[in-house]
Scaffold this active site. Structure first.
Site, PDB file in Angstrom:
ATOM      1  N   LYS A  10       0.852  -1.413   0.024  1.00 38.59           N
ATOM      2  CA  LYS A  10       0.199   0.136  -0.012  1.00 38.59           C
ATOM      3  C   LYS A  10       0.873   1.244   0.045  1.00 38.59           C
ATOM      4  O   LYS A  10       2.024   1.287   0.471  1.00 38.59           O
ATOM      5  CB  LYS A  10      -0.986  -0.030   1.231  1.00 38.59           C
ATOM      6  CG  LYS A  10      -1.911  -1.283   1.184  1.00 38.59           C
ATOM      7  CD  LYS A  10      -2.867  -1.194   2.316  1.00 38.59           C
ATOM      8  CE  LYS A  10      -3.896  -2.342   2.579  1.00 38.59           C
ATOM      9  NZ  LYS A  10      -4.614  -2.268   3.404  1.00 38.59           N
ATOM     10  N   PHE A  58     -15.033   3.406   7.773  1.00 37.88           N
ATOM     11  CA  PHE A  58     -13.615   3.619   7.314  1.00 37.88           C
ATOM     12  C   PHE A  58     -13.701   3.777   5.824  1.00 37.88           C
ATOM     13  O   PHE A  58     -12.548   3.931   5.302  1.00 37.88           O
ATOM     14  CB  PHE A  58     -12.799   2.829   7.842  1.00 37.88           C
ATOM     15  CG  PHE A  58     -12.835   1.442   7.593  1.00 37.88           C
ATOM     16  CD1 PHE A  58     -12.646   0.725   6.504  1.00 37.88           C
ATOM     17  CD2 PHE A  58     -13.576   0.570   8.531  1.00 37.88           C
ATOM     18  CE1 PHE A  58     -12.863  -0.609   5.868  1.00 37.88           C
ATOM     19  CE2 PHE A  58     -13.883  -0.815   8.137  1.00 37.88           C
ATOM     20  CZ  PHE A  58     -13.472  -1.526   6.878  1.00 37.88           C
ATOM     21  N   ARG A  86      -1.327 -14.877   4.906  1.00 42.70           N
ATOM     22  CA  ARG A  86      -2.012 -13.987   5.964  1.00 42.70           C
ATOM     23  C   ARG A  86      -1.281 -14.328   7.398  1.00 42.70           C
ATOM     24  O   ARG A  86      -1.036 -13.321   8.208  1.00 42.70           O
ATOM     25  CB  ARG A  86      -3.401 -14.579   6.204  1.00 42.70           C
ATOM     26  CG  ARG A  86      -4.214 -14.112   5.079  1.00 42.70           C
ATOM     27  CD  ARG A  86      -5.668 -14.445   4.999  1.00 42.70           C
ATOM     28  NE  ARG A  86      -6.609 -13.621   6.048  1.00 42.70           N
ATOM     29  CZ  ARG A  86      -7.004 -12.346   5.739  1.00 42.70           C
ATOM     30  NH1 ARG A  86      -6.586 -11.612   4.666  1.00 42.70           N
ATOM     31  NH2 ARG A  86      -7.547 -11.755   6.883  1.00 42.70           N
ATOM     32  N   THR A  92      -4.898  -7.592  10.822  1.00 45.97           N
ATOM     33  CA  THR A  92      -5.107  -6.202   9.891  1.00 45.97           C
ATOM     34  C   THR A  92      -4.737  -5.004  10.889  1.00 45.97           C
ATOM     35  O   THR A  92      -4.066  -4.022  10.291  1.00 45.97           O
ATOM     36  CB  THR A  92      -6.884  -6.067   9.687  1.00 45.97           C
ATOM     37  OG1 THR A  92      -7.215  -7.204   9.216  1.00 45.97           O
ATOM     38  CG2 THR A  92      -7.232  -4.811   8.898  1.00 45.97           C
ATOM     39  N   ARG A 103       3.139  -6.541   8.983  1.00 41.25           N
ATOM     40  CA  ARG A 103       2.338  -5.457   9.528  1.00 41.25           C
ATOM     41  C   ARG A 103       2.747  -4.895  10.717  1.00 41.25           C
ATOM     42  O   ARG A 103       2.944  -3.492  11.146  1.00 41.25           O
ATOM     43  CB  ARG A 103       0.824  -5.758   9.680  1.00 41.25           C
ATOM     44  CG  ARG A 103       0.078  -5.609   8.162  1.00 41.25           C
ATOM     45  CD  ARG A 103      -1.131  -6.145   8.253  1.00 41.25           C
ATOM     46  NE  ARG A 103      -2.037  -5.843   7.195  1.00 41.25           N
ATOM     47  CZ  ARG A 103      -3.215  -6.854   6.882  1.00 41.25           C
ATOM     48  NH1 ARG A 103      -3.569  -7.682   7.619  1.00 41.25           N
ATOM     49  NH2 ARG A 103      -3.794  -6.516   5.656  1.00 41.25           N
ATOM     50  N   ASN A 113      -2.273   0.273   6.878  1.00 41.25           N
ATOM     51  CA  ASN A 113      -1.440  -0.967   7.248  1.00 41.25           C
ATOM     52  C   ASN A 113      -0.383  -1.770   6.299  1.00 41.25           C
ATOM     53  O   ASN A 113      -0.238  -3.055   6.408  1.00 41.25           O
ATOM     54  CB  ASN A 113      -2.525  -2.078   7.889  1.00 41.25           C
ATOM     55  CG  ASN A 113      -3.590  -2.470   6.779  1.00 41.25           C
ATOM     56  OD1 ASN A 113      -3.461  -1.979   5.504  1.00 41.25           O
ATOM     57  ND2 ASN A 113      -4.486  -3.377   7.119  1.00 41.25           N
ATOM     58  N   HIS A 116      -1.993  -5.484   1.814  1.00 39.20           N
ATOM     59  CA  HIS A 116      -3.229  -6.408   1.777  1.00 39.20           C
ATOM     60  C   HIS A 116      -2.942  -7.800   1.353  1.00 39.20           C
ATOM     61  O   HIS A 116      -2.140  -8.004   0.524  1.00 39.20           O
ATOM     62  CB  HIS A 116      -3.918  -5.772   0.562  1.00 39.20           C
ATOM     63  CG  HIS A 116      -5.097  -6.813   0.275  1.00 39.20           C
ATOM     64  ND1 HIS A 116      -6.377  -6.841   0.982  1.00 39.20           N
ATOM     65  CD2 HIS A 116      -5.380  -7.463  -0.676  1.00 39.20           C
ATOM     66  CE1 HIS A 116      -7.258  -7.543   0.411  1.00 39.20           C
ATOM     67  NE2 HIS A 116      -6.682  -7.927  -0.752  1.00 39.20           N
TER      68      HIS A 116
END
Ligand code: CMP
Length: 141
Positions: A10, A58, A86, A92, A103, A113, A116
């Protein structure tokens, strides 16, 4: 169980110049990159990608954030890819993520964060084909 997942590094991670470290961690964890590109998403694309979150408190911040700079989108290959990826990226909310996860290391907040990862095999397929055509995914590697 499918062997591919989709990821998006991100804007916060790219702004902080952490994308190299993140890609290194992904590769060191046994994932093969079978498609990858850097793109600036339009608001239209971002809304379509995150449609499932439309209406959540959000949502607007998420769309503004994910379109404020380029993202790196990639398709990854590994046995048990979705679940293993994951685990690699962590929760998250980085405050709840395990030590050593991407993260925990690189994310600032639940909104910003860093990365993804698809949450199911079905979504991995949908998200991969959102960004890549089949001839851009090198499945035989
Ligand atoms: P991601 O895994 O990309 O999927 C949806 C995104 O919405 C999530 O990461 C976060 O960036 C964001 N998100 C989820 N929950 C919240 C929240 N409570 N507040 C702000 N952003 C959130």
């Amino acid at each position: 169980m499918s062997n591919t997942t989709f990821t998006m590094i991100k804007p916060d991670a790219i702004e902080a110049n952490n994308h190299g470290f993140i890609l290194e961690k992904i590769l060191a964890s046994g994932f093969k990159i079978i498609a990858m590109k850097m793109v600036l998403l339009s608001k239209y694309q971002a809304k379509k990608f995150y449609k499932i979150h439309d209406g959540k408190p959000f949502y607007k911040d998420l769309i503004d954030f994910i379109t404020r700079g380029p993202v790196i989108v990639a398709v990854l290959n590994k046995k048990n890819a979705v679940e293993d990826f994951r685990s690699l990226i962590g929760a998250t909310d980085p405050n709840k993520a395990e030590n050593g996860t991407i993260r925990k290391l690189f994310a600032k907040s639940v909104g910003e964060n860093a990365i993804h990862g698809s949450d199911s095999d079905d979504n991995a397929k949908i998200e991969s084909s959102f960004h890549f055509s089949t001839n851009e995914i090198f499945n035989e590697t």
